[in-house]
Design an enzyme around this catalytic site. Structure first.
Site, PDB file in Angstrom:
ATOM      1  N   GLY A  92       0.797  -1.133   0.155  1.00 56.68           N
ATOM      2  CA  GLY A  92      -0.125   0.095   0.057  1.00 56.68           C
ATOM      3  C   GLY A  92       0.956   1.308  -0.017  1.00 56.68           C
ATOM      4  N   GLY A 126      -0.091   6.121   1.275  1.00 56.83           N
ATOM      5  CA  GLY A 126       0.802   5.683   0.541  1.00 56.83           C
ATOM      6  C   GLY A 126       2.103   6.191   1.118  1.00 56.83           C
ATOM      7  N   ARG A 176      15.003  -0.147   0.726  1.00 56.91           N
ATOM      8  CA  ARG A 176      15.272  -1.585   1.616  1.00 56.91           C
ATOM      9  C   ARG A 176      15.629  -2.417   0.608  1.00 56.91           C
ATOM     10  NH1 ARG A 176      10.064  -3.441   5.069  1.00 56.91           N
ATOM     11  NH2 ARG A 176       9.126  -4.378   3.306  1.00 56.91           N
ATOM     12  N   ASP A 252       0.982 -11.454   6.712  1.00 60.26           N
ATOM     13  CA  ASP A 252       1.789 -10.701   5.592  1.00 60.26           C
ATOM     14  C   ASP A 252       3.089 -10.317   5.838  1.00 60.26           C
ATOM     15  OD1 ASP A 252      -0.355  -9.426   7.159  1.00 60.26           O
ATOM     16  OD2 ASP A 252       0.587  -7.362   6.437  1.00 60.26           O
TER      17      ASP A 252
END
Ligand code: AMP
Ligand code: MG
Length: 481
Positions: A92, A126, A176, A252
């Site tokens: 998201g 976001g 990352r 998740d």
């Protein structure tokens, strides 16, 4: 003079998976990006060379305004059990740039976090605030230095934009790096679509990407389940070794690669209390320190459910096999946990009485509100602990160490390798974030230096070993910040 190439080498494979699994999408343009930090060790790991590139050019790169050649930005679709409830999710506020291949031929996902809305943003903006992105940078780097599988952090930029949280905060983007971002939730998403063909493609892809040696096994799906279980057990044992609480072990946020990802409300425990929870929304203590193994097992059962069609054609048979596998979790975990705690206490040769010795210590630490890290670091010196409550236990332990038939140097060595002196303590992380919000990054850089050698004694970083002056049993951390 033309600039030396940075060394990007993208080879994107996830982008070729079935359409339902991803959305191709460009990052939002950032008006005024500014570089806060770039990680030279991670650059080196990736074989990237930024020499000759100024901070302005790097800010354009790490904000997504100037994407390197070969990137194909996507948001990944996934689902997940969040606090036990199934939801359709997806990146998201993150974007995968692509898979970079290092000179040693290792494949890494590069990902922006906080780069703007995606088709999976639901009601979110976001975006990410600076504080939580610095927090992820610090903690992921600390985990790596503690020898614990983790995503790494390559860079942070601020976006120049204010984002709305409980108050207005500067927006930031973290870059990352992880072996992949395939999660239990990725499998859950495809399984939920009841699209067996795509599920098989994901299964084959995952095995090929992470565990190629399993391709030849009799049942690759079952072998994958067992392997992921082992990886997750080892990971959580490692978390518990250093007092780490992930805080949001939703399916998740559990990787198939066995890396720690998604540093949201995570934190290291100061005072030992097995029920420690920091996350502001974890009212029932679902993700408390000592609950982490049970939750990992629960998550693995969700993973197993996705794999059933490939474990056996006969569903009841498949369920039986999967259950038998997951039921082995507790015993394997316990054995490894005892071994890990024995390492923390320098108990080399195995002894049945060790479990009691370990639990007696933990009980005393809990009753007397002793600091988890400091207690083990102090014991590693093999000197009588300052805290009088440990006196009798210490005598027992010393007697037990004598049965080891190893000399003190060996004992000290194994203890020092397993007991960090420096963890990113909450009060230090908070100080870094507070100062960063006033545009001062000195504490941030100093903390990053301090966590580089967590197992060594270094007078220069003595302050970072110290427990907080005031016990804060109300300390809270937050999700989705
Ligand atoms: P997390 O708990 O950080 O792993 O996030 C859980 C889900 O919420 C993921 O699908 C995230 O992408 C999504 N999410 C978290 N924060 C935001 C945000 N600010 N905007 C959009 N989606 C978000
Ligand atoms: Mg997540």
């Amino acid at each position: 003079m033309t600039k030396k190439s940075i060394g990007w080498k993208f080879d994107n494979t996830y982008q070729k998976l079935p359409n339902i699994m991803l959305s191709k999408i460009n990052p939002e343009k950032i008006a005024e990006p500014k570089l806060i930090i770039k990680n030279d060790d991670v650059s080196k790991l990736l074989g990237l060379n930024f020499i000759g590139y100024n901070d302005n050019e790097l800010a354009l790169l790490f904000s997504g305004n100037n994407l390197p050649e070969g990137t194909e930005t996507i948001a990944q679709a996934y689902a997940g059990h969040q606090f036990g409830h199934f939801n359709i999710l997806g990146d998201g506020r993150a974007l995968i740039l692509g898979e970079h291949i290092t000179p040693k031929n290792k494949r890494y996902d590069l990902q922006f976090k906080g780069s703007g809305k995606t088709p999976y943003s639901r009601n979110g903006d976001g975006k990410a605030a600076l504080g939580p992105m610095l927090r992820e940078y610090i903690i992921s780097e600390a985990m790596f230095r503690l020898n614990i599988p983790t995503s790494r952090s390559l860079a942070v930029v601020i976006t120049g934009e204010k984002i709305i949280r409980e108050k207005e905060l500067p927006g930031a983007i973290l870059t990352r790096v992880a072996e992949s971002h395939i999660r239990v939730g990725t499998f859950q998403f495809v399984a939920f679509q009841q699209d067996l063909k795509s599920l098989k493609i994901l299964l084959d892809y995952t095995i090929n990407r992470h565990y190629k040696e399993l391709e030849k096994s009799l049942s690759p799906a079952l072998s994958l389940l067992k392997t992921v279980m082992t990886k997750q057990i080892d990971l959580i044992i490692n978390w518990m070794r250093v007092g780490f609480i992930h805080g949001v072990m939703n399916t998740d946020n559990m990787t198939i690669s066995g890396e720690t990802i998604d540093y949201g409300p995570c934190a290291f425990m100061d005072i030992y209390n097995p029920k420690t929870v920091f996350s502001s929304i974890d009212y029932s203590g679902r993700y408390a320190f000592n609950n982490q193994p049970i939750i990992a097992q629960w998550n693995l059962l969700r993973f197993a459910e996705c794999l059933l069609p490939f474990i056996d054609e006969d569903q009841s048979k498949a369920i039986k096999i999967a259950e038998e596998t997951i039921n082995e979790f507790s015993e394997i975990f316990k054995k490894k946990w005892i071994k890990m705690m024995c390492n923390k206490l320098g108990l080399i040769r195995e002894d049945e009485a060790d479990e009691k010795l370990i639990n007696d210590l933990l009980t005393l630490m809990y009753q007397n509100k002793l600091d988890y890290t400091s207690t083990f670091a102090e014991l590693s010196e093999l000197k009588i602990p300052k805290n009088i409550s440990l006196k009798n236990w210490y005598d027992e332990w010393k007697k037990r160490l004598e049965d080891n038939k190893h000399n003190n140097d060996d004992i000290k060595k194994i203890m020092k390798e397993n007991n960090p002196r420096i963890i990113p303590r909450n009060h230090n992380v908070e100080k870094v974030i507070e100062e960063a919000y006033s545009n001062n990054y000195e504490s941030f850089k100093k903390l990053l230096e301090a966590i580089k050698n967590p197992y060594s004694k270094n007078e220069k970083f003595r302050d970072f070993e110290l427990e907080p002056k005031k016990i804060n049993d109300q300390y809270q951390t937050f999700c989705g910040t």
